[in-house]
Design a protein around this motif. Structure first.
Motif, PDB file in Angstrom:
ATOM      1  N   HIS A 168      -2.083   8.312   9.452  1.00 49.51           N
ATOM      2  CA  HIS A 168      -2.312   9.724   9.151  1.00 49.51           C
ATOM      3  C   HIS A 168      -3.235   9.750   7.928  1.00 49.51           C
ATOM      4  N   PRO A 169      -4.005  10.836   7.709  1.00 50.74           N
ATOM      5  CA  PRO A 169      -4.866  10.866   6.520  1.00 50.74           C
ATOM      6  C   PRO A 169      -4.101  10.578   5.223  1.00 50.74           C
ATOM      7  N   GLY A 170      -2.814  10.922   5.181  1.00 47.32           N
ATOM      8  CA  GLY A 170      -2.021  10.641   3.969  1.00 47.32           C
ATOM      9  C   GLY A 170      -2.012   9.151   3.651  1.00 47.32           C
ATOM     10  N   TYR A 171      -1.867   8.319   4.686  1.00 49.16           N
ATOM     11  CA  TYR A 171      -1.873   6.867   4.470  1.00 49.16           C
ATOM     12  C   TYR A 171      -3.264   6.377   4.066  1.00 49.16           C
ATOM     13  N   LEU A 172      -4.283   6.972   4.678  1.00 47.44           N
ATOM     14  CA  LEU A 172      -5.650   6.541   4.348  1.00 47.44           C
ATOM     15  C   LEU A 172      -5.953   6.863   2.887  1.00 47.44           C
ATOM     16  N   ALA A 173      -5.586   8.087   2.449  1.00 49.06           N
ATOM     17  CA  ALA A 173      -5.806   8.475   1.047  1.00 49.06           C
ATOM     18  C   ALA A 173      -5.041   7.524   0.123  1.00 49.06           C
ATOM     19  N   TRP A 174      -3.827   7.200   0.505  1.00 50.55           N
ATOM     20  CA  TRP A 174      -2.958   6.338  -0.325  1.00 50.55           C
ATOM     21  C   TRP A 174      -3.600   4.965  -0.557  1.00 50.55           C
ATOM     22  N   VAL A 175      -4.045   4.305   0.532  1.00 44.38           N
ATOM     23  CA  VAL A 175      -4.601   2.951   0.353  1.00 44.38           C
ATOM     24  C   VAL A 175      -5.960   2.982  -0.348  1.00 44.38           C
ATOM     25  N   LEU A 176      -6.761   4.050  -0.092  1.00 48.64           N
ATOM     26  CA  LEU A 176      -8.086   4.114  -0.730  1.00 48.64           C
ATOM     27  C   LEU A 176      -7.948   4.380  -2.228  1.00 48.64           C
ATOM     28  N   GLU A 177      -7.042   5.289  -2.596  1.00 48.47           N
ATOM     29  CA  GLU A 177      -6.890   5.582  -4.031  1.00 48.47           C
ATOM     30  C   GLU A 177      -6.315   4.366  -4.768  1.00 48.47           C
ATOM     31  N   ALA A 178      -5.484   3.590  -4.074  1.00 46.99           N
ATOM     32  CA  ALA A 178      -4.980   2.357  -4.693  1.00 46.99           C
ATOM     33  C   ALA A 178      -6.150   1.401  -4.957  1.00 46.99           C
ATOM     34  N   LEU A 179      -7.085   1.303  -4.000  1.00 42.31           N
ATOM     35  CA  LEU A 179      -8.245   0.426  -4.209  1.00 42.31           C
ATOM     36  C   LEU A 179      -9.045   0.875  -5.417  1.00 42.31           C
ATOM     37  N   VAL A 180      -9.184   2.185  -5.589  1.00 39.37           N
ATOM     38  CA  VAL A 180      -9.918   2.709  -6.748  1.00 39.37           C
ATOM     39  C   VAL A 180      -9.235   2.235  -8.038  1.00 39.37           C
ATOM     40  N   ARG A 181      -7.911   2.178  -8.040  1.00 40.77           N
ATOM     41  CA  ARG A 181      -7.158   1.720  -9.229  1.00 40.77           C
ATOM     42  C   ARG A 181      -7.140   0.198  -9.341  1.00 40.77           C
ATOM     43  N   GLY A 182      -7.734  -0.489  -8.347  1.00 35.01           N
ATOM     44  CA  GLY A 182      -7.746  -1.953  -8.379  1.00 35.01           C
ATOM     45  C   GLY A 182      -6.535  -2.582  -7.707  1.00 35.01           C
ATOM     46  N   GLU A 183      -5.764  -1.777  -6.934  1.00 34.72           N
ATOM     47  CA  GLU A 183      -4.589  -2.330  -6.242  1.00 34.72           C
ATOM     48  C   GLU A 183      -4.865  -2.429  -4.746  1.00 34.72           C
ATOM     49  N   THR A 184      -4.335  -3.474  -4.124  1.00 33.47           N
ATOM     50  CA  THR A 184      -4.477  -3.603  -2.668  1.00 33.47           C
ATOM     51  C   THR A 184      -3.113  -3.397  -2.024  1.00 33.47           C
ATOM     52  N   LEU A 185      -3.002  -2.363  -1.218  1.00 36.00           N
ATOM     53  CA  LEU A 185      -1.749  -2.086  -0.505  1.00 36.00           C
ATOM     54  C   LEU A 185      -1.926  -2.470   0.963  1.00 36.00           C
ATOM     55  N   ASN A 186      -0.827  -2.852   1.586  1.00 36.71           N
ATOM     56  CA  ASN A 186      -0.812  -3.072   3.040  1.00 36.71           C
ATOM     57  C   ASN A 186      -1.857  -4.071   3.513  1.00 36.71           C
ATOM     58  N   ARG A 187      -2.006  -5.137   2.745  1.00 38.04           N
ATOM     59  CA  ARG A 187      -2.969  -6.165   3.172  1.00 38.04           C
ATOM     60  C   ARG A 187      -2.405  -6.943   4.358  1.00 38.04           C
ATOM     61  N   ILE A 188      -3.246  -7.193   5.334  1.00 36.89           N
ATOM     62  CA  ILE A 188      -2.857  -7.995   6.501  1.00 36.89           C
ATOM     63  C   ILE A 188      -3.474  -9.381   6.335  1.00 36.89           C
ATOM     64  N   THR A 189      -2.627 -10.388   6.298  1.00 36.87           N
ATOM     65  CA  THR A 189      -3.162 -11.750   6.161  1.00 36.87           C
ATOM     66  C   THR A 189      -2.587 -12.625   7.265  1.00 36.87           C
ATOM     67  N   VAL A 190      -3.409 -13.481   7.762  1.00 33.31           N
ATOM     68  CA  VAL A 190      -2.972 -14.422   8.799  1.00 33.31           C
ATOM     69  C   VAL A 190      -2.950 -15.805   8.144  1.00 33.31           C
ATOM     70  N   ALA A 191      -1.847 -16.520   8.336  1.00 29.96           N
ATOM     71  CA  ALA A 191      -1.709 -17.852   7.722  1.00 29.96           C
ATOM     72  C   ALA A 191      -2.883 -18.749   8.127  1.00 29.96           C
ATOM     73  N   ASP A 192      -3.330 -19.598   7.190  1.00 30.58           N
ATOM     74  CA  ASP A 192      -4.554 -20.393   7.402  1.00 30.58           C
ATOM     75  C   ASP A 192      -4.515 -21.246   8.667  1.00 30.58           C
ATOM     76  N   ASP A 193      -3.355 -21.896   8.932  1.00 25.83           N
ATOM     77  CA  ASP A 193      -3.312 -22.792  10.093  1.00 25.83           C
ATOM     78  C   ASP A 193      -3.422 -21.998  11.394  1.00 25.83           C
ATOM     79  N   VAL A 194      -2.789 -20.814  11.427  1.00 28.63           N
ATOM     80  CA  VAL A 194      -2.888 -19.962  12.619  1.00 28.63           C
ATOM     81  C   VAL A 194      -4.327 -19.443  12.746  1.00 28.63           C
ATOM     82  N   ALA A 195      -4.884 -19.009  11.613  1.00 33.08           N
ATOM     83  CA  ALA A 195      -6.228 -18.411  11.624  1.00 33.08           C
ATOM     84  C   ALA A 195      -7.280 -19.415  12.097  1.00 33.08           C
TER      85      ALA A 195
END
Ligand code: 13P
Ligand code: SF4
Length: 422
Positions: A378-405
């Motif tokens: 929802h736009p609420g989630y988009l605003a939340w993660v973008l404003e966190a980036l502006v503050r230098g924070e990363t929320l909801n990062r998706i990472t795949v383990a190196d061996d799987v990747a």
């Protein structure tokens, strides 16, 4: 014809009650799911301590739609080229309007690679798409899924344990030796709509990933190298594509992971050309031949186009079948005013209707059925993660383990090389 915004509004306000495919849609997305929900396709590689979707802070829950749009625009302007927002065709309009690229899953996987300088890729799609972007991203790039509960129920229908069990049974039956033409007994092919772990499995076992737009090219690739294909998780895409290539359905047994030998006898498996995993998309399996007959009766001359995730009988009854990008191109290419009945997700159909007013475009399914997991962004989630980036924070990062990747990248690079037809 209803606009996307009107449709979404009817869902949100509950005035579409009785005409939506799930009452969950009437709830606000922040109430729907805590933690990894259906579509948590990373379950099998989820590292301890990974973020799980918590509640959205109140300031975003209470903000008006206009305020959220202003905040998204302001955050994007501040971040500039440091961030890129990707939106799938099925994403709701309120979110898609902020996307830098809109496309199908093949195009978005490519788009993620064309922005090496962006520090963050905000993926407004579903979990497996964000995982794929992370696998293909440059070192240091962060991929963000605004709502971690935006998964894909089809992707969850095949997990690594069940596929490994199936593979062990197949090896037992077929052995591992190539035939006189050098073709191995089975090539695993996973639809893009699957966990990173399954893409890794394919990379490790000489297999490949496909999307709905390049499935035919991918199957050709696989048949050059193997006597058979194990196709997961979507039985319908596998069946419809192989059938179009001339494989008889009698040589495509269904593999039910809950039964020994997938519920088949050894003879049927020895004769098989494509083994189809017992998975499906809950949105596309709703389309029926009856809907097509009704559309033809009510709109003589209607052109019926459906997505290949629809059941075989529906694809056979339609005038054509193709990926989301195929559908879009077919509508865009029509020079005369045309009536189109489309068998795919409602946000995309309504957006096409708004974009091409010279045509009459409607969804084959009269019941409003968005991709309910993608809808959780929802736009609420988009605003939340973008404003966190502006503050230098990363929320909801998706990472795949190196061996799987590492293994998944092999299968994805094969996929990217297998270009869609025309
Ligand atoms: P595309 O591959 O056409 O983008 O479709 C993705 C999808 O999830 C369809 O349900
Ligand atoms: Fe998954 Fe179906 Fe949604 Fe596509 S439309 S993302 S297959 S649930």
């Amino acid at each position: 014809m209803t606009s996307v915004a009107l449709t979404i509004d009817r869902i949100r306000t509950g005035t579409a009650a009785g005409s939506t495919c799930t009452p969950d849609l009437a709830r606000q997305p922040w109430d729907a799911m805590l933690g990894y929900g259906p579509g948590a396709s990373m379950g099998d590689v989820l590292p301890t301590g990974s973020p799980r979707q918590g509640g959205l802070p109140e300031q975003y829950r209470l903000a008006s739609t206009d305020e959220l749009h202003d905040r998204i625009r302001a955050a994007k302007a501040t971040l500039g080229d440091r961030v890129v927002v990707l939106g799938h065709f099925y994403q709701r309009d309120e979110v898609v309007q902020h996307a830098d690229f809109v496309g199908d899953s093949f195009q978005l996987a490519n788009a993620a690679q064309t922005v090496p300088d962006a520090e963050a890729i905000v993926f407004c799609g579903v979990h497996f798409m964000a995982e794929t972007a992370d696998i293909l991203a440059k070192p240091g790039q962060r991929v963000i899924l605004p709502n971690l509960a935006a998964g894909c129920s089809m992707a969850d229908m095949a997990d690594l344990d069940s596929v490994e069990q199936c593979w062990a049974e197949l090896e037992q039956l077929y052995g591992t030796e190539p035939d006189a033409d050098g073709r191995v007994p089975v090539i695993p092919v996973t639809y893009m709509n699957s966990s990173a772990a399954l893409k890794g499995f394919c990379g490790e076992h000489g297999g490949i990933v496909c999307t709905s737009s390049n499935a035919e090219t991918v199957l050709e690739w696989a048949f050059e190298r193997g006597q058979r294909v194990l196709f997961f998780p979507d039985q319908h895409l596998g069946r419809n594509t192989a059938k179009r290539m001339g494989v008889p359905t009698s040589r495509m047994p269904l593999w039910n992971p809950r039964k020994p030998l997938g519920g088949n006898d050894a003879g049927a498996l020895l004769d098989a050309r494509v083994l189809l995993w017992h998975g499906f998309c809950s949105v596309h399996k709703r389309f029926t031949v009856g809907q097509i007959e009704q559309a033809r009766a009510e709109h003589p001359g209607v052109r019926v186009i459906v997505h290949p995730e629809c059941p075989e009988a529906v694809v056979d009854a339609a005038d054509e079948a193709g990926s989301t990008d195929h559908i879009r191109k077919a509508v865009a290419a029509a020079t005369e005013p045309t009536t189109f009945a489309i068998g795919t997700e409602i946000n995309m159909v309504n957006r096409l209707a708004a974009e091409f007013p010279q045509h009459t475009i409607f969804c084959l399914d009269p019941v409003i059925c968005p991709c309910s997991t993608m809808y959780r962004i929802h736009p609420g989630y988009l605003a939340w993660v973008l404003e966190a980036l502006v503050r230098g924070e990363t929320l909801n990062r998706i990472t795949v383990a190196d061996d799987v990747a590492a293994n998944a990248r092999v299968a994805l690079e094969r996929m990217l090389a297998a270009k869609p037809r025309g």
